[in-house]
Design an enzyme around this catalytic site. Structure first.
Site, PDB file in Angstrom:
ATOM      1  N   GLY A 102      -6.818  -3.960   3.690  1.00 55.54           N
ATOM      2  CA  GLY A 102      -5.562  -3.946   4.070  1.00 55.54           C
ATOM      3  C   GLY A 102      -4.958  -2.900   4.938  1.00 55.54           C
ATOM      4  N   LEU A 148       0.954  -1.165   0.006  1.00 53.33           N
ATOM      5  CA  LEU A 148       0.047  -0.158  -0.065  1.00 53.33           C
ATOM      6  C   LEU A 148       0.676   1.323  -0.064  1.00 53.33           C
ATOM      7  CD1 LEU A 148      -2.775  -1.225   2.500  1.00 53.33           C
ATOM      8  CD2 LEU A 148      -3.193  -0.425   0.056  1.00 53.33           C
ATOM      9  N   SER A 176     -12.785   1.458  12.210  1.00 52.72           N
ATOM     10  CA  SER A 176     -12.535   0.642  13.318  1.00 52.72           C
ATOM     11  C   SER A 176     -13.357   1.323  14.630  1.00 52.72           C
ATOM     12  CB  SER A 176     -11.087   0.176  13.697  1.00 52.72           C
ATOM     13  OG  SER A 176     -10.899  -0.588  15.050  1.00 52.72           O
ATOM     14  N   TYR A 216      -2.913   3.518  15.841  1.00 53.53           N
ATOM     15  CA  TYR A 216      -4.137   2.551  14.892  1.00 53.53           C
ATOM     16  C   TYR A 216      -5.294   3.373  14.981  1.00 53.53           C
ATOM     17  CZ  TYR A 216      -7.258  -1.274  13.667  1.00 53.53           C
ATOM     18  OH  TYR A 216      -8.177  -1.905  13.213  1.00 53.53           O
TER      19      TYR A 216
HETATM   20  P1  NAI Z   1      -5.406  -8.572   9.299  1.00 50.20           P
HETATM   21  O1  NAI Z   1      -4.043  -8.102   9.748  1.00 50.20           O
HETATM   22  O2  NAI Z   1      -5.490 -10.163   9.537  1.00 50.20           O
HETATM   23  O3  NAI Z   1      -5.314  -8.270   7.677  1.00 50.20           O
HETATM   24  C1  NAI Z   1      -4.713  -7.099   7.141  1.00 50.20           C
HETATM   25  C2  NAI Z   1      -4.050  -7.554   5.872  1.00 50.20           C
HETATM   26  O4  NAI Z   1      -3.549  -6.186   5.254  1.00 50.20           O
HETATM   27  C3  NAI Z   1      -2.979  -8.670   6.357  1.00 50.20           C
HETATM   28  O5  NAI Z   1      -3.047  -9.703   5.246  1.00 50.20           O
HETATM   29  C4  NAI Z   1      -1.712  -7.752   5.603  1.00 50.20           C
HETATM   30  O6  NAI Z   1      -0.771  -8.533   5.116  1.00 50.20           O
HETATM   31  C5  NAI Z   1      -1.920  -6.714   4.928  1.00 50.20           C
HETATM   32  N1  NAI Z   1      -1.229  -5.464   4.854  1.00 50.20           N
HETATM   33  C6  NAI Z   1      -0.573  -5.018   5.925  1.00 50.20           C
HETATM   34  N2  NAI Z   1       0.120  -4.080   5.579  1.00 50.20           N
HETATM   35  C7  NAI Z   1       0.231  -3.907   4.222  1.00 50.20           C
HETATM   36  C8  NAI Z   1       0.678  -3.252   3.214  1.00 50.20           C
HETATM   37  N3  NAI Z   1       1.615  -2.152   3.648  1.00 50.20           N
HETATM   38  N4  NAI Z   1       0.500  -3.241   1.970  1.00 50.20           N
HETATM   39  C9  NAI Z   1      -0.499  -4.390   1.674  1.00 50.20           C
HETATM   40  N5  NAI Z   1      -1.227  -4.884   2.641  1.00 50.20           N
HETATM   41  C10 NAI Z   1      -0.716  -5.018   3.766  1.00 50.20           C
HETATM   42  O7  NAI Z   1      -6.710  -7.831   9.830  1.00 50.20           O
HETATM   43  P2  NAI Z   1      -8.304  -8.352   9.687  1.00 50.20           P
HETATM   44  O8  NAI Z   1      -8.674  -8.703  11.114  1.00 50.20           O
HETATM   45  O9  NAI Z   1      -8.427  -9.178   8.330  1.00 50.20           O
HETATM   46  O10 NAI Z   1      -9.059  -6.946   9.565  1.00 50.20           O
HETATM   47  C11 NAI Z   1      -9.118  -6.464   8.245  1.00 50.20           C
HETATM   48  C12 NAI Z   1      -9.352  -4.946   8.466  1.00 50.20           C
HETATM   49  O11 NAI Z   1     -10.427  -4.513   9.214  1.00 50.20           O
HETATM   50  C13 NAI Z   1      -8.200  -4.036   8.923  1.00 50.20           C
HETATM   51  O12 NAI Z   1      -7.966  -2.848   8.239  1.00 50.20           O
HETATM   52  C14 NAI Z   1      -8.459  -3.867  10.310  1.00 50.20           C
HETATM   53  O13 NAI Z   1      -7.943  -2.659  10.760  1.00 50.20           O
HETATM   54  C15 NAI Z   1     -10.133  -3.741   9.975  1.00 50.20           C
HETATM   55  N6  NAI Z   1     -10.940  -4.206  11.119  1.00 50.20           N
HETATM   56  C16 NAI Z   1     -11.122  -5.456  11.743  1.00 50.20           C
HETATM   57  C17 NAI Z   1     -11.445  -5.799  12.967  1.00 50.20           C
HETATM   58  C18 NAI Z   1     -11.681  -7.200  13.451  1.00 50.20           C
HETATM   59  O14 NAI Z   1     -12.630  -7.391  14.058  1.00 50.20           O
HETATM   60  N7  NAI Z   1     -11.145  -8.163  12.714  1.00 50.20           N
HETATM   61  C19 NAI Z   1     -12.034  -4.718  13.785  1.00 50.20           C
HETATM   62  C20 NAI Z   1     -12.032  -3.275  13.327  1.00 50.20           C
HETATM   63  C21 NAI Z   1     -11.220  -3.120  12.091  1.00 50.20           C
HETATM   64  C1  15L Z   2      -9.734  -3.995  15.750  1.00 47.50           C
HETATM   65  O1  15L Z   2      -9.936  -2.712  15.213  1.00 47.50           O
HETATM   66  C2  15L Z   2      -8.718  -4.973  15.330  1.00 47.50           C
HETATM   67  O2  15L Z   2      -8.484  -5.116  13.870  1.00 47.50           O
HETATM   68  C3  15L Z   2      -9.218  -6.309  15.813  1.00 47.50           C
HETATM   69  O3  15L Z   2      -8.160  -7.319  15.865  1.00 47.50           O
HETATM   70  C4  15L Z   2      -9.978  -6.201  17.213  1.00 47.50           C
HETATM   71  O4  15L Z   2      -8.929  -6.224  18.370  1.00 47.50           O
HETATM   72  C5  15L Z   2     -11.080  -5.275  17.219  1.00 47.50           C
HETATM   73  O5  15L Z   2     -10.708  -4.161  16.699  1.00 47.50           O
HETATM   74  C6  15L Z   2     -11.558  -5.235  18.615  1.00 47.50           C
HETATM   75  O6  15L Z   2     -11.723  -4.113  19.061  1.00 47.50           O
HETATM   76  O7  15L Z   2     -12.147  -6.205  19.009  1.00 47.50           O
END
Ligand code: NAI
Ligand code: 15L
Length: 263
Positions: free
Chosen positions: A72, A52, A110, A135
């Protein structure tokens, strides 16, 4: 011809969940991540590896797509230099790349953009953001970038303020913050399919009985969550007094050093 959706963060937890679900709904997918896609490619999908922080690569990635689901980047609290590259620079590259052809961006914001609100409060999406770390601050930036890009260029975006997207809730906080996997899919599809969104902010949560969040653009974009964390209650409280006090949970306690901690 089916619409071509760019899905960033495809190799992460939520990307791997959504990719086959969106493909099954008939979307063509351009998956992208800095890490390789670990699963078999869904029907009609291609994978393009990109950082990115690499502006020309992101411009090429966006070209020819119809809409973008942007997952991402750094997804937990990290030192600010790491957050800046992926989340501030990366997000800006993506919005700049989408300006020309005006692909709608569905952005994974988030709850950590508002994490320092206390748990007793019920928030509207228009209440002041209170980020709980670098973050959360990067997600607040994303929402403001979306606002500026719509006002100045007519570029639409939907900001999903995701709570905790998990197979099932595991702690008391999740009874308020849980977003089920099926509701995540419903939200993303609603955001992609809505006729016009402007710059919309939608709480990324299920219809939780104990939700802290209301007053958003969910109805306007046609998002109607179906799940409720309540069927998993009661669940144990986690963490220290700071964690338990604020909506952002454990993220608020990271590196916390306010005088009279908790006052
Ligand atoms: P994750 O950490 O599993 O996935 C994020 C992906 O972004 C990873 O595959 C990583 O390789 C990629 N990435 C990181 N830096 C990068 C870069 N410089 N260039 C390209 N790709 C890059 O996170 P998850 O849990 O799948 O979350 C997805 C999105 O949702 C994130 O933006 C996260 O902040 C947001 N989010 C997720 C929550 C959850 O409960 N899982 C809660 C709130 C927000
Ligand atoms: C987020 O934003 C994170 O990506 C996820 O890993 C969880 O920690 C989530 O918030 C949460 O607040 O439960």
């Amino acid at each position: 011809m089916a619409r071509l959706i760019l899905l960033t963060g495809a190799s992460g937890t939520l990307g791997r969940l959504l990719a086959p679900r969106l493909a099954a709904r008939g979307y063509r997918l351009r998956l992208s991540d800095i890490a390789p896609f670990p699963d078999p490619l869904p029907q009609g999908a291609e994978f393009v590896r990109a950082d990115l922080a690499d502006e020309p690569a992101i411009r090429a990635l966006v070209e020819g797509t119809d809409a973008i689901v942007h997952l991402g980047g750094i997804s937990v609290e990290k030192p600010f230099r790491q957050v800046i590259d992926a989340n501030i620079l990366g997000l800006t590259h993506l919005f700049e790349a989408a300006r020309h052809d005006r692909q709608r961006i569905v952005f994974a914001s988030s709850n950590h953009a508002i994490g320092f609100h206390e748990r007793g409060e019920t928030l509207d999406a228009t209440d002041p953001m209170r980020p709980d770390g670098y973050y959360g601050l990067s997600k607040a930036y994303g929402e403001l970038l979306g606002s500026m890009m719509f006002d100045k260029h007519g570029l639409e975006s939907v900001h999903m303020r995701i709570g905790s997207c998990l197979p099932k809730p595991t702690e008391a906080r999740h009874l308020s913050t849980w977003l089920s996997h099926d509701d995540l899919e419903r939200l993303v599809v609603a955001a992609l399919e809505a006729e016009a969104t402007g710059c919309a902010i939608v709480w990324g949560v299920s219809a939780n009985t104990r939700s802290w969040w209301a007053g958003d653009d969910a109805a306007r974009i046609g998002y109607a969550p179906q799940d409720d964390a309540e069927r998993f209650a009661p669940l144990p409280e986690e963490g220290d007094a700071i964690t338990r006090r604020y909506q952002g949970g454990s993220f608020t306690a990271i590196d916390y050093s306010k005088d009279g901690a908790g006052q």
